[in-house]
Design an enzyme around this catalytic site. Structure first.
Site, PDB file in Angstrom:
ATOM      1  N   LYS A   1       8.902 -17.912 -19.900  1.00 38.46           N
ATOM      2  CA  LYS A   1       9.423 -16.396 -19.541  1.00 38.46           C
ATOM      3  C   LYS A   1      10.459 -16.063 -21.075  1.00 38.46           C
ATOM      4  O   LYS A   1      10.352 -14.962 -21.267  1.00 38.46           O
ATOM      5  CB  LYS A   1      10.529 -16.586 -18.628  1.00 38.46           C
ATOM      6  CG  LYS A   1       9.907 -16.468 -17.094  1.00 38.46           C
ATOM      7  CD  LYS A   1       9.039 -15.432 -16.687  1.00 38.46           C
ATOM      8  CE  LYS A   1       7.605 -15.258 -17.127  1.00 38.46           C
ATOM      9  NZ  LYS A   1       6.703 -15.923 -16.574  1.00 38.46           N
TER      10      LYS A   1
ATOM     11  N   LYS B   1      -1.064  -7.955 -19.438  1.00 36.42           N
ATOM     12  CA  LYS B   1      -0.920  -8.445 -17.880  1.00 36.42           C
ATOM     13  C   LYS B   1      -2.004  -9.462 -17.600  1.00 36.42           C
ATOM     14  O   LYS B   1      -2.045 -10.440 -17.019  1.00 36.42           O
ATOM     15  CB  LYS B   1      -0.819  -7.121 -17.260  1.00 36.42           C
ATOM     16  CG  LYS B   1      -0.583  -7.676 -15.589  1.00 36.42           C
ATOM     17  CD  LYS B   1       0.845  -8.200 -15.748  1.00 36.42           C
ATOM     18  CE  LYS B   1       1.239  -8.901 -14.157  1.00 36.42           C
ATOM     19  NZ  LYS B   1       2.066  -9.968 -14.192  1.00 36.42           N
TER      20      LYS B   1
ATOM     21  N   GLU C   1       8.179 -15.240 -24.079  1.00 34.61           N
ATOM     22  CA  GLU C   1       7.389 -14.061 -23.754  1.00 34.61           C
ATOM     23  C   GLU C   1       8.074 -12.656 -23.949  1.00 34.61           C
ATOM     24  O   GLU C   1       7.759 -11.934 -24.609  1.00 34.61           O
ATOM     25  CB  GLU C   1       6.944 -14.127 -22.489  1.00 34.61           C
ATOM     26  CG  GLU C   1       5.761 -14.816 -22.075  1.00 34.61           C
ATOM     27  CD  GLU C   1       5.321 -14.664 -20.477  1.00 34.61           C
ATOM     28  OE1 GLU C   1       4.237 -14.483 -20.359  1.00 34.61           O
ATOM     29  OE2 GLU C   1       6.249 -14.916 -19.879  1.00 34.61           O
TER      30      GLU C   1
ATOM     31  N   TRP D   1      -3.821  -1.355  -1.521  1.00 35.59           N
ATOM     32  CA  TRP D   1      -3.574  -2.833  -2.149  1.00 35.59           C
ATOM     33  C   TRP D   1      -4.223  -3.838  -1.203  1.00 35.59           C
ATOM     34  O   TRP D   1      -3.634  -4.211  -0.010  1.00 35.59           O
ATOM     35  CB  TRP D   1      -2.199  -3.236  -2.427  1.00 35.59           C
ATOM     36  CG  TRP D   1      -2.037  -4.441  -2.878  1.00 35.59           C
ATOM     37  CD1 TRP D   1      -1.636  -5.536  -2.482  1.00 35.59           C
ATOM     38  CD2 TRP D   1      -2.183  -4.962  -4.488  1.00 35.59           C
ATOM     39  NE1 TRP D   1      -1.783  -6.856  -3.047  1.00 35.59           N
ATOM     40  CE2 TRP D   1      -2.064  -6.289  -4.447  1.00 35.59           C
ATOM     41  CE3 TRP D   1      -2.821  -4.214  -5.570  1.00 35.59           C
ATOM     42  CZ2 TRP D   1      -2.421  -6.966  -5.459  1.00 35.59           C
ATOM     43  CZ3 TRP D   1      -3.135  -5.042  -6.651  1.00 35.59           C
ATOM     44  CH2 TRP D   1      -2.805  -6.391  -6.578  1.00 35.59           C
TER      45      TRP D   1
ATOM     46  N   ARG E   1       2.314   0.999  -5.786  1.00 35.49           N
ATOM     47  CA  ARG E   1       2.376   0.062  -4.738  1.00 35.49           C
ATOM     48  C   ARG E   1       0.648  -0.417  -4.438  1.00 35.49           C
ATOM     49  O   ARG E   1       0.594  -1.337  -3.302  1.00 35.49           O
ATOM     50  CB  ARG E   1       2.743   0.943  -3.266  1.00 35.49           C
ATOM     51  CG  ARG E   1       4.217   1.415  -3.519  1.00 35.49           C
ATOM     52  CD  ARG E   1       4.492   2.133  -2.134  1.00 35.49           C
ATOM     53  NE  ARG E   1       4.221   1.240  -1.046  1.00 35.49           N
ATOM     54  CZ  ARG E   1       5.475   0.676  -0.727  1.00 35.49           C
ATOM     55  NH1 ARG E   1       6.689   0.652  -1.388  1.00 35.49           N
ATOM     56  NH2 ARG E   1       5.278  -0.209   0.339  1.00 35.49           N
TER      57      ARG E   1
ATOM     58  N   ASN F   1       0.172   0.549   6.130  1.00 33.31           N
ATOM     59  CA  ASN F   1       0.485  -0.098   5.366  1.00 33.31           C
ATOM     60  C   ASN F   1       1.332  -1.592   5.821  1.00 33.31           C
ATOM     61  O   ASN F   1       2.197  -1.400   6.613  1.00 33.31           O
ATOM     62  CB  ASN F   1       1.934   0.328   4.263  1.00 33.31           C
ATOM     63  CG  ASN F   1       2.604  -0.870   3.373  1.00 33.31           C
ATOM     64  OD1 ASN F   1       2.063  -1.699   3.239  1.00 33.31           O
ATOM     65  ND2 ASN F   1       3.934  -0.260   3.085  1.00 33.31           N
ATOM     66  N   GLY F   2       0.770  -2.720   5.780  1.00 35.98           N
ATOM     67  CA  GLY F   2       1.278  -3.889   6.143  1.00 35.98           C
ATOM     68  C   GLY F   2       0.258  -4.958   6.883  1.00 35.98           C
ATOM     69  O   GLY F   2      -0.960  -4.686   6.141  1.00 35.98           O
TER      70      GLY F   2
ATOM     71  N   CYS G   1       0.826  -1.104  -0.014  1.00 31.58           N
ATOM     72  CA  CYS G   1       0.154   0.198  -0.100  1.00 31.58           C
ATOM     73  C   CYS G   1       0.962   1.146   0.015  1.00 31.58           C
ATOM     74  O   CYS G   1       2.093   0.860   0.355  1.00 31.58           O
ATOM     75  CB  CYS G   1      -1.036   0.062   1.238  1.00 31.58           C
ATOM     76  SG  CYS G   1      -2.095  -1.078   1.315  1.00 31.58           S
TER      77      CYS G   1
ATOM     78  N   HIS H   1      11.646 -38.756 -27.562  1.00 30.88           N
ATOM     79  CA  HIS H   1      10.471 -38.810 -28.423  1.00 30.88           C
ATOM     80  C   HIS H   1      10.227 -37.809 -29.220  1.00 30.88           C
ATOM     81  O   HIS H   1       9.069 -37.442 -29.579  1.00 30.88           O
ATOM     82  CB  HIS H   1       9.244 -39.210 -27.513  1.00 30.88           C
ATOM     83  CG  HIS H   1       9.298 -40.351 -26.593  1.00 30.88           C
ATOM     84  ND1 HIS H   1       9.361 -41.565 -27.028  1.00 30.88           N
ATOM     85  CD2 HIS H   1       9.663 -40.324 -25.409  1.00 30.88           C
ATOM     86  CE1 HIS H   1       9.748 -42.397 -25.993  1.00 30.88           C
ATOM     87  NE2 HIS H   1       9.863 -41.781 -24.993  1.00 30.88           N
TER      88      HIS H   1
ATOM     89  N   GLU I   1       8.003 -23.118 -17.268  1.00 30.12           N
ATOM     90  CA  GLU I   1       7.964 -21.777 -16.918  1.00 30.12           C
ATOM     91  C   GLU I   1       9.184 -21.144 -17.292  1.00 30.12           C
ATOM     92  O   GLU I   1       9.040 -19.896 -17.895  1.00 30.12           O
ATOM     93  CB  GLU I   1       7.800 -21.687 -15.506  1.00 30.12           C
ATOM     94  CG  GLU I   1       7.571 -20.395 -15.046  1.00 30.12           C
ATOM     95  CD  GLU I   1       6.661 -19.438 -15.518  1.00 30.12           C
ATOM     96  OE1 GLU I   1       5.797 -19.657 -16.037  1.00 30.12           O
ATOM     97  OE2 GLU I   1       6.851 -18.182 -15.369  1.00 30.12           O
TER      98      GLU I   1
HETATM   99  C1  G6P Z   1      -1.594 -13.376 -19.161  1.00 28.30           C
HETATM  100  C2  G6P Z   1      -0.200 -12.938 -18.439  1.00 28.30           C
HETATM  101  C3  G6P Z   1       0.676 -13.957 -17.885  1.00 28.30           C
HETATM  102  C4  G6P Z   1      -0.425 -14.809 -16.583  1.00 28.30           C
HETATM  103  C5  G6P Z   1      -1.546 -15.160 -17.359  1.00 28.30           C
HETATM  104  C6  G6P Z   1      -2.903 -15.673 -16.367  1.00 28.30           C
HETATM  105  O1  G6P Z   1      -0.980 -14.214 -20.145  1.00 28.30           O
HETATM  106  O2  G6P Z   1       0.650 -12.401 -19.250  1.00 28.30           O
HETATM  107  O3  G6P Z   1       1.621 -13.625 -17.146  1.00 28.30           O
HETATM  108  O4  G6P Z   1       0.381 -15.819 -16.219  1.00 28.30           O
HETATM  109  O5  G6P Z   1      -2.368 -14.015 -18.188  1.00 28.30           O
HETATM  110  O6  G6P Z   1      -3.052 -14.687 -15.549  1.00 28.30           O
HETATM  111  P1  G6P Z   1      -3.659 -14.676 -14.034  1.00 28.30           P
HETATM  112  O7  G6P Z   1      -3.735 -13.357 -13.752  1.00 28.30           O
HETATM  113  O8  G6P Z   1      -4.861 -15.467 -14.388  1.00 28.30           O
HETATM  114  O9  G6P Z   1      -2.705 -15.348 -13.398  1.00 28.30           O
END
Ligand code: G6P
Length: 599
Positions: free
Chosen positions: A476, A594, A479, A74, A27, A100-101, A2, A495, A472
């Site tokens: 990364k 996002k 992406e 937040w 934040r 905040n906390g 926050c 395979h 993952e």
């Molecule tokens: C988008 C984002 C990813 C995320 C995915 C699922 O593709 O770019 O980073 O993992 O959505 O999003 P969520 O908010 O459901 O974890």
């Protein structure tokens, strides 16, 4: 997370606090509020949503004064709405606080206050602080605040304003708080971003310290009332640098936040050898668990399957939300569907959740954003407490999802009578320190990145609970660097992917110690025999891996179940450095969003 800000001085206070909140919006941004001491009264305006919503409030125009505090929220406890927004007040509206906390023991303190006749209006953990100060106030605000601090368990960056004096009391434990020293004016804030345009003279409060701030002076004491001498720093940062905490990108900042994030996910949830989660689902009736998610969250779901089957011995399935929702899945009333999502707003995950709910399954959310759609739709949930994630490529949300899934699977085991092994609890406690060690490797990983950044393809291999980490790692990289990358279970290599291996192919192996280390070693040899360029993530330099690997990334050893948290961070760093060295827009990669709120 926050953001808090406060000001004592002669400038126009409302615009100053609003502009300050905007700088702290990174934040948290689900609600905001402001309180000013105006003619002996505490005048306050709060709003749901972003600062831009608060700013539109007409009555703000009529507020003026020389001392005020403000907050951008937040949510951690209580949904994001006007009532839960800060500042919070005592019954008589003579004391205002912004916090905040997380106050871990707020429930017992709240019960006590209610018994004594206090009217608590919000669902937050923070509001009780104002009421406790009211309870102890006998004409000396500082004295009352310090008495309250001694009762609080958890973390706080706190600012308190009363209707009696143009003075702010601040306190810090676990959450950041700085003081800006001006000429006839003083500032307090969660970080220096809203202060730096007014003064570059900054005091960083330490845990356990209390500050008494008036427009002409500041006094810093410890919680026992003894004076503390503080250095005044002259800061020379730009605003942009500050919001990103001096990191070049939000993604890198978020990678480096992971020790703290994992502490926050675990905080208050492990006590006396037991996992404490308040989940209102009767798990004894659950015969099968279905985990569903998208993107990075789907990878943590795959790790969740390993953890749940290991610790809770309940059969588990993992489904892409987009597939689950459209294939008329078999769902029963003794199924539990777990929806995992950072945002809580991913359209396919919401639809999958509704599909399972419609068929009578119980539902649980593992979500970061408090008050999001998924968190409201599920029967019960676990919040990640990872703070806002800004970089499009998810990093800290992923590791905190694994942490939450570890808690949940141990909790399920515990509920069915299993004794939790002390070893895992000990490791959970020290894992943030081990993450710090991985982060110390960042420069070394950048060197590896510079060697491989111009490759067109990458393979990532892992086995067991580190197979999803390979997925993952590959995600990364593609992406943010636009390099084609595939993750595979290492044994599946024979395979298909083995046909791709030649002297131009970098292959990242997750080869940390595990029950199947010898099998991974054989896979490494097989790749070496075909001239593949091997980068091995290992716990130590052994002659075997050294012989076959072009590069080693050495990470601290932990128990196998927690190794994904450690291992993935080196892969996040590898992807980050490759993309950065290629000069790409790391925080906003092309074509990605996002939060995918459409199908
Ligand atoms: C988008 C984002 C990813 C995320 C995915 C699922 O593709 O770019 O980073 O993992 O959505 O999003 P969520 O908010 O459901 O974890």
């Amino acid at each position: 997370m926050c953001g808090i800000i406060g000001y004592v001085g002669d400038k126009k206070i409302v615009p100053l606090l609003i502009e300050g909140l905007k700088k702290l919006e990174y934040r948290g941004y689900d609600s905001a509020g402001i309180c000013v001491l105006d003619g002996g009264m505490l005048k306050s305006i709060k709003d749901k949503g972003r600062i831009s919503e608060l700013e539109k409030e007409e009555p703000l125009k009529w507020i003026s004064g020389n001392a005020g505090i403000a907050h951008t929220r937040w949510a951690t406890h209580g949904k994001p709405d006007e009532i839960n927004a800060h500042p919070h007040f005592d019954c008589k509206k003579e004391i205002a606080i912004v916090h905040n906390g997380i106050i871990e023991n707020y429930q017992s303190l709240k019960k006590l206050l209610i018994k004594e006749g206090h009217m608590i209006s919000s669902e937050t953990d923070s509001e009780i602080i104002a009421h406790l100060i009211e309870k102890f106030y006998e004409g000396d605000l500082e004295e009352a605040v310090t008495r309250v601090l001694k009762l609080l368990e958890g973390t706080y960056g706190l600012a308190v304003l009363s209707n009696k004096e143009e003075k702010i009391i601040v306190a810090k434990k676990g959450s950041p708080l700085v003081i800006g020293v001006g000429d006839g004016e003083m500032f307090i804030a969660s970080d220096i971003s809203p202060i730096i345009e007014h003064t570059n003279k900054i005091i960083y409060l330490s845990d356990g310290e209390v500050g008494i701030i008036t427009k002409d002076r500041y006094i810093i004491k410890n919680i026992d009332g003894n004076g503390v001498d503080k250095k005044v720093h002259e800061v020379k940062w730009s605003i942009d640098q500050i919001e990103k905490g001096n990191f070049k990108h939000f993604m890198l900042k978020e990678i480096f936040e992971q020790p703290e994030v994992i502490r926050n996910t675990f905080r208050g949830r492990i006590k006396d050898g037991k996992i404490k989660l308040s989940l209102n689902i009767d798990f004894k009736k659950i015969k099968r668990i279905i985990l569903t998610a998208c993107g990075t969250s789907w990878h943590s779901a795959v790790i969740g399957k390993y953890l749940i089957e290991e610790y809770a011995k309940i059969p588990c399935e993992v489904d892409y939300a987009s597939e689950f929702r459209y294939r008329n899945p078999m769902v029963n009333t003794d199924d539990l569907l777990i929806a995992i999502s950072q945002s809580g707003e991913t359209a396919d995950t919401i639809a999958a959740l509704k599909e399972a709910k419609g068929k009578g399954a119980k539902t649980l959310g593992i979500v970061n954003v408090v008050g999001s759609t998924i968190s409201r739709e599920v029967d019960s949930g676990i919040y990640l407490h990872a703070g806002p994630e800004t970089g499009v490529a998810s990093t800290k949300a992923f590791t905190s999802q694994i942490a939450a899934l570890t808690l949940f699977s141990l909790y399920l085991g515990q509920e069915s009578g299993m004794d939790i092994d002390n070893e895992i609890l000990k490791e959970m406690e020290i894992i943030p320190e081990k993450i710090e060690k991985v982060l110390e490797n960042s420069e070394r990983i950048r060197n590896i990145a510079s060697r491989f950044k111009d490759k067109n393809n990458f393979l990532y291999f892992g086995r067991g609970i580190n197979f999803p980490v390979a997925l993952e790692g590959a995600l990364k990289l593609k992406e943010i660097s636009y390099i084609h990358a595939e993750g595979y279970p290492a044994a599946e290599m024979k395979h298909g992917p083995i046909a791709l291996i030649d002297k131009n192919m970098p292959i990242v192996f997750l080869a940390t110690k595990s029950s199947i280390s010898s099998k991974i070693l054989s896979n490494i040899e097989e790749v070496y025999a075909r001239d593949g360029k091997i980068i091995s993530v290992v716990n130590e330099k052994t002659p075997e891996v050294e012989k076959f690997s072009e590069e080693l990334i050495i990470v601290p050893e932990t128990i196998e179940e927690l190794s994904p948290i450690i291992n993935v961070i080196s892969l996040q760093l590898l992807a980050y450095h490759i993309a950065d060295l290629k000069g790409l827009d790391v925080d906003k990669p092309r074509n990605l969003a996002k939060s995918v709120t459409v199908e």
